[in-house]
Design a protein around this motif. Structure first.
Motif, PDB file in Angstrom:
ATOM      1  N   SER A 131       0.856  -1.184   0.000  1.00  7.65           N
ATOM      2  CA  SER A 131       0.000   0.000   0.000  1.00  7.65           C
ATOM      3  C   SER A 131       0.891   1.233   0.000  1.00  7.65           C
ATOM      4  CB  SER A 131      -0.936  -0.002   1.218  1.00  7.65           C
ATOM      5  OG  SER A 131      -0.180   0.046   2.406  1.00  7.65           O
ATOM      6  N   THR A 132       0.314   2.329  -0.394  1.00  6.98           N
ATOM      7  CA  THR A 132       1.049   3.587  -0.400  1.00  6.98           C
ATOM      8  C   THR A 132       0.658   4.375   0.837  1.00  6.98           C
ATOM      9  OG1 THR A 132       1.066   3.608  -2.808  1.00  6.98           O
ATOM     10  CG2 THR A 132       1.534   5.690  -1.696  1.00  6.98           C
ATOM     11  N   GLU A 133       1.655   4.755   1.614  1.00  4.55           N
ATOM     12  CA  GLU A 133       1.431   5.594   2.781  1.00  4.55           C
ATOM     13  C   GLU A 133       1.882   7.005   2.436  1.00  4.55           C
ATOM     14  OE1 GLU A 133       1.772   3.472   7.058  1.00  4.55           O
ATOM     15  OE2 GLU A 133       3.610   4.167   6.160  1.00  4.55           O
ATOM     16  N   GLY A 134       1.071   7.948   2.807  1.00  3.23           N
ATOM     17  CA  GLY A 134       1.432   9.334   2.574  1.00  3.23           C
ATOM     18  C   GLY A 134       1.945   9.970   3.850  1.00  3.23           C
ATOM     19  N   VAL A 135       2.845  10.922   3.684  1.00  2.00           N
ATOM     20  CA  VAL A 135       3.333  11.700   4.812  1.00  2.00           C
ATOM     21  C   VAL A 135       3.061  13.163   4.492  1.00  2.00           C
ATOM     22  CG1 VAL A 135       5.284  12.250   6.308  1.00  2.00           C
ATOM     23  CG2 VAL A 135       5.212  10.039   5.147  1.00  2.00           C
ATOM     24  N   LEU A 136       2.314  13.809   5.368  1.00  2.00           N
ATOM     25  CA  LEU A 136       2.042  15.234   5.234  1.00  2.00           C
ATOM     26  C   LEU A 136       2.880  15.971   6.259  1.00  2.00           C
ATOM     27  CD1 LEU A 136       0.411  17.742   4.293  1.00  2.00           C
ATOM     28  CD2 LEU A 136      -1.304  17.119   6.019  1.00  2.00           C
ATOM     29  N   PHE A 137       3.616  16.964   5.797  1.00  2.81           N
ATOM     30  CA  PHE A 137       4.421  17.808   6.677  1.00  2.81           C
ATOM     31  C   PHE A 137       3.789  19.194   6.722  1.00  2.81           C
ATOM     32  CE2 PHE A 137       7.375  14.626   5.213  1.00  2.81           C
ATOM     33  CZ  PHE A 137       8.144  14.342   6.325  1.00  2.81           C
ATOM     34  N   ILE A 138       3.679  19.742   7.919  1.00  2.49           N
ATOM     35  CA  ILE A 138       3.251  21.129   8.096  1.00  2.49           C
ATOM     36  C   ILE A 138       4.429  21.861   8.727  1.00  2.49           C
ATOM     37  CG2 ILE A 138       1.662  22.707   9.247  1.00  2.49           C
ATOM     38  CD1 ILE A 138      -0.385  20.423   9.330  1.00  2.49           C
ATOM     39  N   ASP A 139       4.905  22.885   8.033  1.00  3.10           N
ATOM     40  CA  ASP A 139       6.015  23.702   8.525  1.00  3.10           C
ATOM     41  C   ASP A 139       5.492  25.057   8.953  1.00  3.10           C
ATOM     42  OD1 ASP A 139       7.783  21.696   7.868  1.00  3.10           O
ATOM     43  OD2 ASP A 139       8.542  22.665   6.053  1.00  3.10           O
ATOM     44  N   LEU A 140       5.891  25.487  10.131  1.00  2.00           N
ATOM     45  CA  LEU A 140       5.585  26.833  10.604  1.00  2.00           C
ATOM     46  C   LEU A 140       6.907  27.592  10.678  1.00  2.00           C
ATOM     47  CD1 LEU A 140       2.926  26.045  13.348  1.00  2.00           C
ATOM     48  CD2 LEU A 140       2.591  26.548  10.925  1.00  2.00           C
ATOM     49  N   ILE A 141       6.944  28.728  10.021  1.00  2.00           N
ATOM     50  CA  ILE A 141       8.185  29.477   9.800  1.00  2.00           C
ATOM     51  C   ILE A 141       8.052  30.867  10.403  1.00  2.00           C
ATOM     52  CG2 ILE A 141       9.683  30.405   7.966  1.00  2.00           C
ATOM     53  CD1 ILE A 141       8.263  28.154   6.162  1.00  2.00           C
ATOM     54  N   ASP A 142       9.086  31.321  11.100  1.00  2.00           N
ATOM     55  CA  ASP A 142       9.125  32.686  11.611  1.00  2.00           C
ATOM     56  C   ASP A 142       9.194  33.610  10.391  1.00  2.00           C
ATOM     57  OD1 ASP A 142      10.582  35.249  12.329  1.00  2.00           O
ATOM     58  OD2 ASP A 142      10.298  34.389  14.333  1.00  2.00           O
ATOM     59  N   ALA A 143       8.201  34.484  10.248  1.00  2.00           N
ATOM     60  CA  ALA A 143       8.100  35.335   9.061  1.00  2.00           C
ATOM     61  C   ALA A 143       9.245  36.341   8.954  1.00  2.00           C
ATOM     62  CB  ALA A 143       6.762  36.067   9.046  1.00  2.00           C
ATOM     63  N   GLN A 144       9.746  36.837  10.082  1.00  2.00           N
ATOM     64  CA  GLN A 144      10.828  37.812  10.057  1.00  2.00           C
ATOM     65  C   GLN A 144      12.173  37.163   9.742  1.00  2.00           C
ATOM     66  OE1 GLN A 144      10.510  41.160  10.329  1.00  2.00           O
ATOM     67  NE2 GLN A 144       8.310  40.800  10.345  1.00  2.00           N
ATOM     68  N   LYS A 145      12.485  36.098  10.464  1.00  2.00           N
ATOM     69  CA  LYS A 145      13.786  35.440  10.332  1.00  2.00           C
ATOM     70  C   LYS A 145      13.843  34.444   9.182  1.00  2.00           C
ATOM     71  CE  LYS A 145      14.504  35.509  15.333  1.00  2.00           C
ATOM     72  NZ  LYS A 145      14.664  34.647  16.510  1.00  2.00           N
ATOM     73  N   LYS A 146      12.679  34.045   8.669  1.00  2.00           N
ATOM     74  CA  LYS A 146      12.581  33.011   7.627  1.00  2.00           C
ATOM     75  C   LYS A 146      13.223  31.707   8.097  1.00  2.00           C
ATOM     76  CE  LYS A 146      10.772  35.747   4.453  1.00  2.00           C
ATOM     77  NZ  LYS A 146       9.804  36.574   5.117  1.00  2.00           N
ATOM     78  N   GLU A 147      12.973  31.352   9.369  1.00  2.00           N
ATOM     79  CA  GLU A 147      13.510  30.122   9.958  1.00  2.00           C
ATOM     80  C   GLU A 147      12.372  29.221  10.411  1.00  2.00           C
ATOM     81  OE1 GLU A 147      15.987  31.308  13.225  1.00  2.00           O
ATOM     82  OE2 GLU A 147      17.595  32.030  11.925  1.00  2.00           O
ATOM     83  N   LEU A 148      12.567  27.939  10.210  1.00  3.13           N
ATOM     84  CA  LEU A 148      11.598  26.952  10.656  1.00  3.13           C
ATOM     85  C   LEU A 148      11.542  26.957  12.182  1.00  3.13           C
ATOM     86  CD1 LEU A 148       9.743  24.563   9.759  1.00  3.13           C
ATOM     87  CD2 LEU A 148      11.730  23.085  10.074  1.00  3.13           C
TER      88      LEU A 148
END
Length: 186
Positions: A131-148
């Protein structure tokens, strides 16, 4: 004796329910920057360049983004043109192979290849399931620093032809991940 039989009748039903619910579960993992001040983030916006790279059809992207938006707004975050935090997503898929060895029946003495002579179980009935398993990633990034600052991943089977079930499954993925945002203070 009758009072003992009632709980025993319920046990198989509870066991079946547990097995069925565990089959459909989403496995979640999260990671975050321990130096980030999550109390400082009040607003969010979607990071279009990152979202455009996600290998999903546009309908599924919109379903995921609506689910993320609903979760963040329920936590008190506000969607903004000038956000503190950017939201991006990406996906991966993995081929999952399960091999079930359903050996049963009578055994017998016999030749076992490299194992030589010995007792061998009866009818081996190996079954292979892919079967195919999917992986969903949600990234939240600091808008000023552009860092995860935070990342959630949810792994599970998403394939379904029924749109209502698919939408419910996407909401389950997002909800399970976002339950762990923001991280608890230690």
């Amino acid at each position: 004796m009758k009072h003992l039989m009632k709980p025993l009748k319920i046990v198989p039903a509870l066991l079946l329910l547990f097995v069925l619910s565990s089959c459909s579960s989403v496995r979640v993992a999260t990671d975050y920057d321990r130096e980030a001040n999550f109390d400082a983030y009040k607003t969010f916006a979607f990071f279009k360049p990152g979202i455009d790279k996600a290998e999903l059809n546009d309908l599924d992207k919109r379903r995921i983004l609506r689910a993320i938006e609903a979760e963040l707004m329920a936590k008190g975050y506000i969607k903004s043109e000038n956000p503190d935090m950017l939201v991006s997503i990406f996906t991966k898929s993995n081929q999952r192979v399960d091999i079930y060895n359903n050996a049963w029946g009578y055994g017998a003495w016999g030749w076992g290849g490299y194992g030589g002579w010995g007792w061998r179980s009866g009818w081996n009935n190996n079954q292979v399931s892919t079967s195919t398993e999917g992986v969903l990633f949600i990234d939240l990034i600091d808008a000023q620093k552009k860092e995860l600052i935070w990342q959630g991943s949810g792994t599970g089977n998403l394939e379904t032809r029924n749109m209502e079930k698919k939408e419910a499954r996407i909401k389950e993925f997002v909800s399970e991940m976002m339950m762990q945002f923001p991280p608890e203070k230690k």
